[in-house]
Design an enzyme around this catalytic site. Structure first.
Site, PDB file in Angstrom:
ATOM      1  N   ASP A  73       0.861  -1.246   0.196  1.00 56.94           N
ATOM      2  CA  ASP A  73       0.111  -0.158   0.419  1.00 56.94           C
ATOM      3  C   ASP A  73       1.515   1.732   0.077  1.00 56.94           C
ATOM      4  OD1 ASP A  73      -2.386  -0.960   0.114  1.00 56.94           O
ATOM      5  OD2 ASP A  73      -2.401  -1.928   2.537  1.00 56.94           O
ATOM      6  N   GLY A  89      -4.730  -4.614  -3.873  1.00 54.86           N
ATOM      7  CA  GLY A  89      -5.775  -3.231  -4.176  1.00 54.86           C
ATOM      8  C   GLY A  89      -4.721  -2.326  -4.933  1.00 54.86           C
ATOM      9  N   HIS A  90      -4.662  -1.442  -5.809  1.00 61.07           N
ATOM     10  CA  HIS A  90      -3.863  -0.718  -6.413  1.00 61.07           C
ATOM     11  C   HIS A  90      -4.748   0.725  -6.822  1.00 61.07           C
ATOM     12  CE1 HIS A  90      -0.486  -3.407  -6.961  1.00 61.07           C
ATOM     13  NE2 HIS A  90      -1.254  -3.418  -6.184  1.00 61.07           N
ATOM     14  N   LYS A 135       2.034   2.484  -4.723  1.00 55.72           N
ATOM     15  CA  LYS A 135       2.450   1.817  -6.371  1.00 55.72           C
ATOM     16  C   LYS A 135       1.090   2.123  -7.153  1.00 55.72           C
ATOM     17  CE  LYS A 135       2.291  -2.431  -4.299  1.00 55.72           C
ATOM     18  NZ  LYS A 135       2.113  -1.799  -3.247  1.00 55.72           N
ATOM     19  N   GLN A 159       1.955  -6.248  -2.919  1.00 52.41           N
ATOM     20  CA  GLN A 159       2.635  -5.924  -1.833  1.00 52.41           C
ATOM     21  C   GLN A 159       3.338  -5.198  -1.692  1.00 52.41           C
ATOM     22  OE1 GLN A 159       1.241  -9.313  -3.212  1.00 52.41           O
ATOM     23  NE2 GLN A 159      -0.640  -8.427  -2.916  1.00 52.41           N
TER      24      GLN A 159
HETATM   25  P1  GDP Z   1      -0.871   0.576  -3.757  1.00 50.30           P
HETATM   26  O1  GDP Z   1      -1.382  -0.940  -2.911  1.00 50.30           O
HETATM   27  O2  GDP Z   1       0.894   0.472  -2.940  1.00 50.30           O
HETATM   28  O3  GDP Z   1      -0.635   0.416  -4.630  1.00 50.30           O
HETATM   29  O4  GDP Z   1      -1.172   1.975  -2.808  1.00 50.30           O
HETATM   30  P2  GDP Z   1      -3.062   1.518  -2.034  1.00 50.30           P
HETATM   31  O5  GDP Z   1      -3.637   1.909  -3.418  1.00 50.30           O
HETATM   32  O6  GDP Z   1      -3.625   0.663  -1.069  1.00 50.30           O
HETATM   33  O7  GDP Z   1      -2.893   2.487  -1.163  1.00 50.30           O
HETATM   34  C1  GDP Z   1      -2.286   4.419  -1.103  1.00 50.30           C
HETATM   35  C2  GDP Z   1      -3.349   5.283  -0.961  1.00 50.30           C
HETATM   36  O8  GDP Z   1      -2.424   6.061  -1.120  1.00 50.30           O
HETATM   37  C3  GDP Z   1      -4.316   5.165  -1.897  1.00 50.30           C
HETATM   38  O9  GDP Z   1      -5.495   5.584  -1.745  1.00 50.30           O
HETATM   39  C4  GDP Z   1      -3.642   6.466  -3.399  1.00 50.30           C
HETATM   40  O10 GDP Z   1      -5.069   7.166  -3.759  1.00 50.30           O
HETATM   41  C5  GDP Z   1      -3.542   7.330  -2.487  1.00 50.30           C
HETATM   42  N1  GDP Z   1      -1.852   8.125  -2.481  1.00 50.30           N
HETATM   43  C6  GDP Z   1      -0.952   7.363  -3.348  1.00 50.30           C
HETATM   44  N2  GDP Z   1       0.149   8.259  -3.069  1.00 50.30           N
HETATM   45  C7  GDP Z   1      -0.313   9.575  -2.832  1.00 50.30           C
HETATM   46  C8  GDP Z   1       0.575  10.534  -2.285  1.00 50.30           C
HETATM   47  O11 GDP Z   1       1.215  11.111  -2.875  1.00 50.30           O
HETATM   48  N3  GDP Z   1      -0.729  11.533  -1.438  1.00 50.30           N
HETATM   49  C9  GDP Z   1      -2.076  11.229  -0.973  1.00 50.30           C
HETATM   50  N4  GDP Z   1      -2.609  12.309   0.143  1.00 50.30           N
HETATM   51  N5  GDP Z   1      -1.897  10.018  -1.258  1.00 50.30           N
HETATM   52  C10 GDP Z   1      -1.763   9.239  -1.631  1.00 50.30           C
HETATM   53  P1  IMO Z   2      -1.007  -4.189  -2.107  1.00 52.11           P
HETATM   54  O1  IMO Z   2      -0.485  -4.296  -3.489  1.00 52.11           O
HETATM   55  C1  IMO Z   2      -1.234  -4.721   1.718  1.00 52.11           C
HETATM   56  C2  IMO Z   2      -1.072  -8.478   3.642  1.00 52.11           C
HETATM   57  C3  IMO Z   2      -2.308  -8.967   4.599  1.00 52.11           C
HETATM   58  C4  IMO Z   2      -2.300 -10.129   5.476  1.00 52.11           C
HETATM   59  C5  IMO Z   2      -0.384 -10.981   4.714  1.00 52.11           C
HETATM   60  C6  IMO Z   2      -0.955 -11.838   3.829  1.00 52.11           C
HETATM   61  O2  IMO Z   2      -2.250  -3.484  -2.740  1.00 52.11           O
HETATM   62  O3  IMO Z   2       0.244  -3.701  -1.500  1.00 52.11           O
HETATM   63  P2  IMO Z   2      -2.624 -12.617   2.072  1.00 52.11           P
HETATM   64  O4  IMO Z   2      -4.113 -12.375   1.850  1.00 52.11           O
HETATM   65  O5  IMO Z   2      -1.253 -12.295   0.726  1.00 52.11           O
HETATM   66  O6  IMO Z   2      -2.141 -13.954   1.690  1.00 52.11           O
HETATM   67  O7  IMO Z   2      -1.741 -12.074   3.495  1.00 52.11           O
HETATM   68  O8  IMO Z   2      -0.311  -9.965   3.930  1.00 52.11           O
HETATM   69  N1  IMO Z   2      -0.827  -8.257   1.995  1.00 52.11           N
HETATM   70  C7  IMO Z   2      -1.246  -6.958   2.271  1.00 52.11           C
HETATM   71  N2  IMO Z   2      -1.266  -5.680   2.619  1.00 52.11           N
HETATM   72  N3  IMO Z   2      -0.667  -4.758   0.492  1.00 52.11           N
HETATM   73  C8  IMO Z   2      -1.203  -5.804  -0.042  1.00 52.11           C
HETATM   74  O9  IMO Z   2      -1.142  -5.819  -1.297  1.00 52.11           O
HETATM   75  C9  IMO Z   2      -1.290  -6.866   0.450  1.00 52.11           C
HETATM   76  N4  IMO Z   2      -1.227  -7.992  -0.425  1.00 52.11           N
HETATM   77  C10 IMO Z   2      -1.305  -8.479   1.162  1.00 52.11           C
HETATM   78  O10 IMO Z   2      -3.152  -7.730   4.809  1.00 52.11           O
HETATM   79  O11 IMO Z   2      -1.280  -9.018   6.365  1.00 52.11           O
HETATM   80 MG    MG Z   3      -3.657  -1.530  -2.565  1.00 50.34          MG
END
Ligand code: GDP
Ligand code: IMO
Ligand code: MG
Length: 427
Positions: A13, A40-41, A16, A223
């Site tokens: 999270d 979840g991206h 990416k 991840q």
């Molecule tokens: P990922 O799994 O690495 O793609 O990240 P996620 O999408 O799960 O979580 C990142 C969250 O931070 C999302 O809601 C993005 O929209 C938000 N985000 C990403 N970059 C920034 C930033 O520079 N500032 C803020 N405020 N939010 C950001």
């Molecule tokens: P993105 O790509 C954050 C965590 C779960 C749990 C562990 C194992 O959005 O960054 P799993 O279902 O993979 O067997 O769970 O890994 N986890 C993540 N945490 N971002 C993710 O993906 C994750 N994918 C799995 O919360 O701790």
């Molecule tokens: Mg994510």
């Protein structure tokens, strides 16, 4: 032939999705190489929010090929749902390709994931419950079902029957759950097969040909490093290798093809699920970060645990993936703190100082952060688009991180929006 891996440098999270979306505009191919719909991206494009779980974060650009590589585990129903959602929103999915070698998440994987977590009780991992671990386990056990099996219904049913023999014993005898029928699962799968068939191909060959023609290819990690099954905080990890090296096995290219590795890190740290997290904080500071950063899981909606930046773990991530440049996201979230503690080393239970990430999980579980305080800033960063726009203290914070990990910060996130970024990445 610029090939760039985008890898999470923390516990996932990191942002990416936003980074890949930004760079996808300048890329010919975006390829996911591991993970599944545990990911979840998020991409925020104007007033539209896209939450992608399986489809690469380049899909919003019609000219960019999006590859789901062989290292990804694919839930066919989830993929079909994601395709439908995108198409309903007017996004073309014509550029999608699915590796014939990608393993499929079956209904029993999802059931076994949940049942195993329940059985672990207080030792549970806090998985996303999407069947990821059981699917990768079957891959290693050589009883998995692959995307190519969707192309041959006879083989599909035969493989399902073999797999189900053992699975039904587990479901019934170990977990007290109802047995599953191969016929019913096959029927559902063949329905999805109709939809997915046009996308299934030899994606490794396509990527290789593109690289030979000097195409720009991005490899999108899911991840993050600390969730890596080999190098993360085992057993509180995912069941694949998110680190950059896995782009080779997970997309089917050789290590000599990779030119750059962009590590993605938040300006602080979050973690979802169980497991050790030395710089975790509670109280008003954590609440402030959680609220300003909207730190709720994209996949499960769970509140993310928040903490200060951990430079020991970040240096470890840079080392493991050979990171050549860093994207520092969510710097805007840190506005308004008088001081920002940053973890520069750990102290063990016995009082020993550790500058490197410890190999022993017992030591890591007991590690306490050694903090250095950096002056904070009050200014809102939402409009900053160049380094000169940053308040001096925010810029000093970024420079401090680059110095500590030994690679330049070429991208800084200043807000959720697609263009809220200071972008100096060359790919
Ligand atoms: P990922 O799994 O690495 O793609 O990240 P996620 O999408 O799960 O979580 C990142 C969250 O931070 C999302 O809601 C993005 O929209 C938000 N985000 C990403 N970059 C920034 C930033 O520079 N500032 C803020 N405020 N939010 C950001
Ligand atoms: P993105 O790509 C954050 C965590 C779960 C749990 C562990 C194992 O959005 O960054 P799993 O279902 O993979 O067997 O769970 O890994 N986890 C993540 N945490 N971002 C993710 O993906 C994750 N994918 C799995 O919360 O701790
Ligand atoms: Mg994510």
């Amino acid at each position: 032939m610029p090939a760039t891996v985008v890898v999470g440098a923390q516990w996932g999270d990191e942002g990416k999705g936003k980074v890949v979306d930004l760079l996808a505009e300048r890329s010919d191919i975006v390829a996911r190489y591991q993970g599944g719909n545990n990911a979840g991206h998020t991409i925020v494009a104007g007033d539209q929010v896209y939450k992608l779980h399986l489809i690469p974060s380049g899909i919003l650009y019609p000219g960019t090929l999006c590859v789901i590589g062989n290292g990804v585990v694919v839930d066919p129903a989830v993929l079909c749902g994601e395709l439908d959602d995108l198409e309903a929103r007017g996004v073309s999915v014509e550029g999608l390709l699915l590796s014939a070698n990608a393993h499929l998440i079956m209904p029993y994987h999802v059931l076994l994931d949940g049942a195993s977590e329940k059985r672990l009780g207080r030792y549970s991992i806090g998985t996303t419950g999407r069947g990821i671990g059981p699917c990768y386990a079957d891959k290693a056990h050589r009883v998995g079902i692959r995307a190519q099996d969707l192309l041959d219904p006879k083989i599909l049913v035969a493989k399902l029957e073999v797999a189900l023999e053992a699975k039904n014993e587990m479901l019934d005898k170990l977990y007290g759950l109802p047995r599953l029928e191969a016929g019913a699962i096959a029927e559902d799968l063949l329905g999805h097969a109709e939809r997915l068939r046009p996308f299934i191909t030899d994606t490794a060959l396509i990527i290789d040909r593109a690289l030979r023609e000097d195409a720009r290819v991005l490899f999108e990690g899911a991840q993050g490093t600390m969730l890596d099954i080999d190098h993360g905080t085992y057993p509180f990890v995912t069941s694949s290798n998110p680190i950059a090296g896995a782009a080779c096995t997970g997309a089917g290219i050789g290590p000599t093809r990779i030119d750059r590795v962009l590590g993605v890190s938040k300006a602080y740290v979050t973690r979802v699920g169980e497991g050790p997290f030395p710089t975790e904080i509670e109280g008003p500071a954590a609440e402030r970060i959680c609220e300003r950063g909207q730190e709720f899981g994209t996949t499960t909606g769970r509140q993310r645990r928040c903490g200060w930046l951990d430079l020991v773990a970040l240096r470890y991530a840079v080392r493991l993936s050979g990171v050549t440049q860093l994207a520092l996201t969510k710097l805007d979230v840190l506005s308004g703190f008088a001081a920002l503690p940053v973890c520069v080393a750990y102290e063990t239970r016995e009082g020993e100082r550790l500058d490197e990430f410890p190999f022993h999980q017992t030591v890591f579980h007991g590690a306490r952060p050694v903090y250095e305080e950096h002056p904070g800033w009050d200014e809102d960063l939402g409009e900053c688009r160049t380094l000169d726009d940053l308040p001096p203290r925010a810029r000093a914070y970024v420079d401090m991180i680059a110095g500590a990990v030994g690679v330049p910060v070429t991208l800084i996130g200043t807000g959720q929006g697609r263009h809220q970024v200071i972008d100096q990445v060359e790919i």
